[in-house]
Design a protein around this motif. Sequence first.
Motif, PDB file in Angstrom:
ATOM      1  N   ARG A   1     -10.303  -2.040  -8.725  1.00 40.67           N
ATOM      2  CA  ARG A   1      -9.040  -2.569  -8.197  1.00 40.67           C
ATOM      3  C   ARG A   1      -7.933  -2.458  -9.242  1.00 40.67           C
ATOM      4  O   ARG A   1      -6.818  -2.043  -8.941  1.00 40.67           O
ATOM      5  CB  ARG A   1      -9.211  -4.025  -7.747  1.00 40.67           C
ATOM      6  CG  ARG A   1      -7.989  -4.548  -6.988  1.00 40.67           C
ATOM      7  CD  ARG A   1      -8.088  -6.027  -6.686  1.00 40.67           C
ATOM      8  NE  ARG A   1      -7.852  -6.853  -7.858  1.00 40.67           N
ATOM      9  CZ  ARG A   1      -6.654  -7.045  -8.418  1.00 40.67           C
ATOM     10  NH1 ARG A   1      -5.591  -6.467  -7.935  1.00 40.67           N
ATOM     11  NH2 ARG A   1      -6.527  -7.811  -9.476  1.00 40.67           N
TER      12      ARG A   1
ATOM     13  N   LEU B   1      -6.700   1.087  -9.540  1.00 38.02           N
ATOM     14  CA  LEU B   1      -5.810   1.462  -8.440  1.00 38.02           C
ATOM     15  C   LEU B   1      -4.432   0.819  -8.588  1.00 38.02           C
ATOM     16  O   LEU B   1      -3.414   1.452  -8.282  1.00 38.02           O
ATOM     17  CB  LEU B   1      -6.434   1.116  -7.094  1.00 38.02           C
ATOM     18  CG  LEU B   1      -7.600   2.012  -6.679  1.00 38.02           C
ATOM     19  CD1 LEU B   1      -8.258   1.491  -5.411  1.00 38.02           C
ATOM     20  CD2 LEU B   1      -7.145   3.454  -6.495  1.00 38.02           C
TER      21      LEU B   1
ATOM     22  N   GLY C   1      -2.739   1.778   3.980  1.00 36.68           N
ATOM     23  CA  GLY C   1      -2.877   0.369   4.361  1.00 36.68           C
ATOM     24  C   GLY C   1      -1.567  -0.384   4.217  1.00 36.68           C
ATOM     25  O   GLY C   1      -1.228  -1.224   5.062  1.00 36.68           O
ATOM     26  N   ASP C   2      -0.830  -0.088   3.157  1.00 34.82           N
ATOM     27  CA  ASP C   2       0.483  -0.715   2.963  1.00 34.82           C
ATOM     28  C   ASP C   2       1.443  -0.328   4.088  1.00 34.82           C
ATOM     29  O   ASP C   2       2.176  -1.169   4.606  1.00 34.82           O
ATOM     30  CB  ASP C   2       1.099  -0.309   1.621  1.00 34.82           C
ATOM     31  CG  ASP C   2       0.343  -0.811   0.414  1.00 34.82           C
ATOM     32  OD1 ASP C   2      -0.532  -1.702   0.550  1.00 34.82           O
ATOM     33  OD2 ASP C   2       0.614  -0.295  -0.697  1.00 34.82           O
TER      34      ASP C   2
ATOM     35  N   LYS D   1      -5.266   6.023   0.349  1.00 39.52           N
ATOM     36  CA  LYS D   1      -5.825   5.160   1.391  1.00 39.52           C
ATOM     37  C   LYS D   1      -5.233   3.752   1.279  1.00 39.52           C
ATOM     38  O   LYS D   1      -4.911   3.123   2.286  1.00 39.52           O
ATOM     39  CB  LYS D   1      -7.349   5.107   1.274  1.00 39.52           C
ATOM     40  CG  LYS D   1      -7.999   4.413   2.448  1.00 39.52           C
ATOM     41  CD  LYS D   1      -9.493   4.594   2.417  1.00 39.52           C
ATOM     42  CE  LYS D   1     -10.126   3.941   3.640  1.00 39.52           C
ATOM     43  NZ  LYS D   1     -11.583   4.125   3.641  1.00 39.52           N
ATOM     44  N   ARG D   2      -5.049   3.297   0.071  1.00 38.44           N
ATOM     45  CA  ARG D   2      -4.415   1.993  -0.145  1.00 38.44           C
ATOM     46  C   ARG D   2      -2.961   2.017   0.341  1.00 38.44           C
ATOM     47  O   ARG D   2      -2.484   1.062   0.956  1.00 38.44           O
ATOM     48  CB  ARG D   2      -4.501   1.668  -1.637  1.00 38.44           C
ATOM     49  CG  ARG D   2      -3.940   0.366  -2.030  1.00 38.44           C
ATOM     50  CD  ARG D   2      -4.105   0.211  -3.530  1.00 38.44           C
ATOM     51  NE  ARG D   2      -3.314  -0.896  -3.973  1.00 38.44           N
ATOM     52  CZ  ARG D   2      -3.694  -1.747  -4.886  1.00 38.44           C
ATOM     53  NH1 ARG D   2      -4.851  -1.627  -5.462  1.00 38.44           N
ATOM     54  NH2 ARG D   2      -2.901  -2.723  -5.237  1.00 38.44           N
TER      55      ARG D   2
ATOM     56  N   HIS E   1      -8.184   7.572  -3.052  1.00 35.32           N
ATOM     57  CA  HIS E   1      -8.319   6.130  -2.861  1.00 35.32           C
ATOM     58  C   HIS E   1      -6.966   5.431  -2.961  1.00 35.32           C
ATOM     59  O   HIS E   1      -6.706   4.463  -2.250  1.00 35.32           O
ATOM     60  CB  HIS E   1      -9.320   5.556  -3.865  1.00 35.32           C
ATOM     61  CG  HIS E   1     -10.724   5.834  -3.460  1.00 35.32           C
ATOM     62  ND1 HIS E   1     -11.361   7.021  -3.767  1.00 35.32           N
ATOM     63  CD2 HIS E   1     -11.604   5.112  -2.734  1.00 35.32           C
ATOM     64  CE1 HIS E   1     -12.576   6.996  -3.267  1.00 35.32           C
ATOM     65  NE2 HIS E   1     -12.755   5.860  -2.625  1.00 35.32           N
TER      66      HIS E   1
END
Length: 172
Positions: free
Chosen positions: A8, A11, A62-63, A58-59, A55
């Motif tokens: 985490r 990222l 999501g945002d 992908k985050r 990754h």
Amino acid sequence: MAEDELPRQLLVAAARILEDSGIEAVTIRETARRCGVSHGAPRRYFPSRTALLGHLAKRIAGDLTAELDATENAPLPLARAYIAFAADRPHAFDLLLRHDLLEDSGAGLRSATLPLLERWRGAWRAGNPAATETEALARLTGVHGIATLVAHRTHEVLGLDTGELLAQVLAS
């Protein structure tokens, strides 16, 4: 930092690098440096730069989903939210489009981006019941084009009114 916290944190650091300096600046070495770990530590979670970027994308998807969730599920509000995301986070927006970098990331990015496409199609067709899938995608392509102009501030150089462009793209 706890071991399970490191992915985490990596990222988060990669996202900061992206926002500050763009896609090319996001490297495993710089991400590790910002987290205060050896440059080999991230490779346990992200074995390549492609995996890290995938990754991260992908985050970001999501945002963007969260931004769209905060608006009405209709074409105009969705389009405005999409364009605002591109304006506010141009490097993040650009990363979502870099299929050449993300294709083999192993991040399962399509599971986060295909629902965005389906959401648009559903919203467009709900307001335009006679519309075909192609018409819905053509409108999205226009919205995406405006968002790209805004992300790169090209609309300013060209003196374009994005509200007027959007009205043209969404005209039934």
